[in-house]
Design an enzyme around this catalytic site. Structure first.
Site, PDB file in Angstrom:
ATOM      1  N   HIS A 191       0.758  -1.173  -0.045  1.00 46.48           N
ATOM      2  CA  HIS A 191      -0.075   0.148   0.121  1.00 46.48           C
ATOM      3  C   HIS A 191       0.866   1.201  -0.056  1.00 46.48           C
ATOM      4  O   HIS A 191       0.397   2.375   0.179  1.00 46.48           O
ATOM      5  CB  HIS A 191      -0.802  -0.035   1.297  1.00 46.48           C
ATOM      6  CG  HIS A 191      -2.069  -1.089   1.532  1.00 46.48           C
ATOM      7  ND1 HIS A 191      -2.278  -1.945   0.284  1.00 46.48           N
ATOM      8  CD2 HIS A 191      -2.889  -1.436   2.248  1.00 46.48           C
ATOM      9  CE1 HIS A 191      -3.016  -2.699   0.518  1.00 46.48           C
ATOM     10  NE2 HIS A 191      -3.468  -2.434   1.753  1.00 46.48           N
ATOM     11  N   ASN A 192       2.167   1.112  -0.264  1.00 45.12           N
ATOM     12  CA  ASN A 192       2.939   2.409  -0.190  1.00 45.12           C
ATOM     13  C   ASN A 192       3.554   3.048  -1.403  1.00 45.12           C
ATOM     14  O   ASN A 192       4.262   3.861  -1.361  1.00 45.12           O
ATOM     15  CB  ASN A 192       4.294   1.840   0.770  1.00 45.12           C
ATOM     16  CG  ASN A 192       4.112   1.375   2.008  1.00 45.12           C
ATOM     17  OD1 ASN A 192       4.045   0.205   2.199  1.00 45.12           O
ATOM     18  ND2 ASN A 192       3.839   2.286   2.943  1.00 45.12           N
ATOM     19  N   HIS A 193       2.640   2.525  -2.414  1.00 47.61           N
ATOM     20  CA  HIS A 193       2.879   3.266  -3.828  1.00 47.61           C
ATOM     21  C   HIS A 193       1.729   4.396  -3.831  1.00 47.61           C
ATOM     22  O   HIS A 193       0.500   4.122  -4.270  1.00 47.61           O
ATOM     23  CB  HIS A 193       2.717   2.168  -4.660  1.00 47.61           C
ATOM     24  CG  HIS A 193       3.627   1.216  -4.803  1.00 47.61           C
ATOM     25  ND1 HIS A 193       5.025   1.090  -5.263  1.00 47.61           N
ATOM     26  CD2 HIS A 193       3.612  -0.157  -4.234  1.00 47.61           C
ATOM     27  CE1 HIS A 193       5.405  -0.317  -5.098  1.00 47.61           C
ATOM     28  NE2 HIS A 193       4.714  -0.732  -4.313  1.00 47.61           N
ATOM     29  N   GLN A 194       2.312   5.657  -3.867  1.00 48.32           N
ATOM     30  CA  GLN A 194       1.219   6.721  -3.752  1.00 48.32           C
ATOM     31  C   GLN A 194       1.100   7.250  -5.202  1.00 48.32           C
ATOM     32  O   GLN A 194       1.959   7.808  -6.038  1.00 48.32           O
ATOM     33  CB  GLN A 194       1.818   7.807  -3.065  1.00 48.32           C
ATOM     34  CG  GLN A 194       1.975   7.338  -1.474  1.00 48.32           C
ATOM     35  CD  GLN A 194       2.534   8.662  -0.506  1.00 48.32           C
ATOM     36  OE1 GLN A 194       3.609   9.006  -0.806  1.00 48.32           O
ATOM     37  NE2 GLN A 194       1.648   9.278   0.193  1.00 48.32           N
TER      38      GLN A 194
ATOM     39  N   VAL B   4       5.611   7.164  -7.868  1.00 45.34           N
ATOM     40  CA  VAL B   4       4.891   5.904  -7.023  1.00 45.34           C
ATOM     41  C   VAL B   4       5.867   5.006  -6.206  1.00 45.34           C
ATOM     42  O   VAL B   4       5.690   4.298  -5.567  1.00 45.34           O
ATOM     43  CB  VAL B   4       4.193   4.827  -7.950  1.00 45.34           C
ATOM     44  CG1 VAL B   4       3.057   5.775  -8.576  1.00 45.34           C
ATOM     45  CG2 VAL B   4       4.976   4.380  -8.892  1.00 45.34           C
TER      46      VAL B   4
END
Length: 218
Positions: free
Chosen positions: A90-93, A99
């Site tokens: 979930h850490n790919h913004q 990203v």
């Protein structure tokens, strides 16, 4: 042993899990012979809490993350090749310029997606992929190779990429009766008595049994 030795062998999930973030009900199984990994290290992916990840780091204590859980009901069937994606990715913004999950900022970028819930009597077909935070309803069927990106309603067959509803397994009245009976929560001896109906009979037959054997005894 957590891996299957033959395609005909299945493992009850509650007997093989060690991750405290996974909960599984009675008789839910994983048929994982054709997969390269075990249930916790192949079917379930990117979920902190297995033995190795607990030794390496603790994102709850070190970074204050609230981690999602995987919750599996009773009598769930999970075929070989199923992938259940969880919280570690979930850490790919997407709303930032990059990203990339830079280590310098990763502690602040995590966002929970919510628990992934596979409710009782659901069937996940071979090589299906369940995205994070999805709820699969009671008695639902996910066709082989499907990618589930949205919640699946009870007793609904879905398929494709992204998975879409194909049909309802029963009519609305029957689904309402099934959800009120919740046969999969009954004590095992009662289920065994009802097996001729559960495995072949009509919903109305099972509802008659429920009224006589369950409601009448309350």
């Amino acid at each position: 042993m957590t891996k299957c030795n033959h395609w005909s062998e299945t493992k009850y999930i509650k007997d093989i899990i060690t991750n405290p973030l996974i909960e599984a009900g009675d008789y839910s199984y994983y048929s994982g012979y054709y997969s390269s990994g075990s249930f916790e290290d192949g079917c379930v992916r990117y979920l902190w809490g297995d033995e190795v990840s607990r030794q390496l780091f603790n994102p709850i204590e070190q970074m204050g993350w609230h981690l999602d859980k995987l919750l599996i009901g009773n009598y769930v069937c999970i075929a070989s090749g199923v992938t259940i994606l969880m919280g570690g990715n979930h850490n790919h913004q997407m709303d930032s310029i990059s990203v990339y999950p830079f280590l310098e900022t990763i502690a602040d970028t995590y966002e929970p997606r919510g628990d992934t819930i596979i409710k009782s009597d659901a069937w996940l077909g071979m090589n299906a992929m369940i995205m994070p935070g999805i709820t699969i309803g009671e008695g639902a069927i996910v066709a082989a190779g499907s990618v589930v990106t949205r919640d699946v309603e009870p007793y609904t067959v879905v398929g494709g990429n992204p998975a879409k509803p194909i049909k309802k397994r029963f009519n609305e009245k029957e689904i309402e009766q099934l959800l009120s009976m919740r046969w999969y929560d009954w004590e095992r001896p009662l289920i065994e008595r009802a097996l001729p109906i559960i495995t072949q009979g009509s919903v109305s037959d099972l509802y008659d049994f429920y009224q006589q054997e369950v409601l009448a005894t309350k």
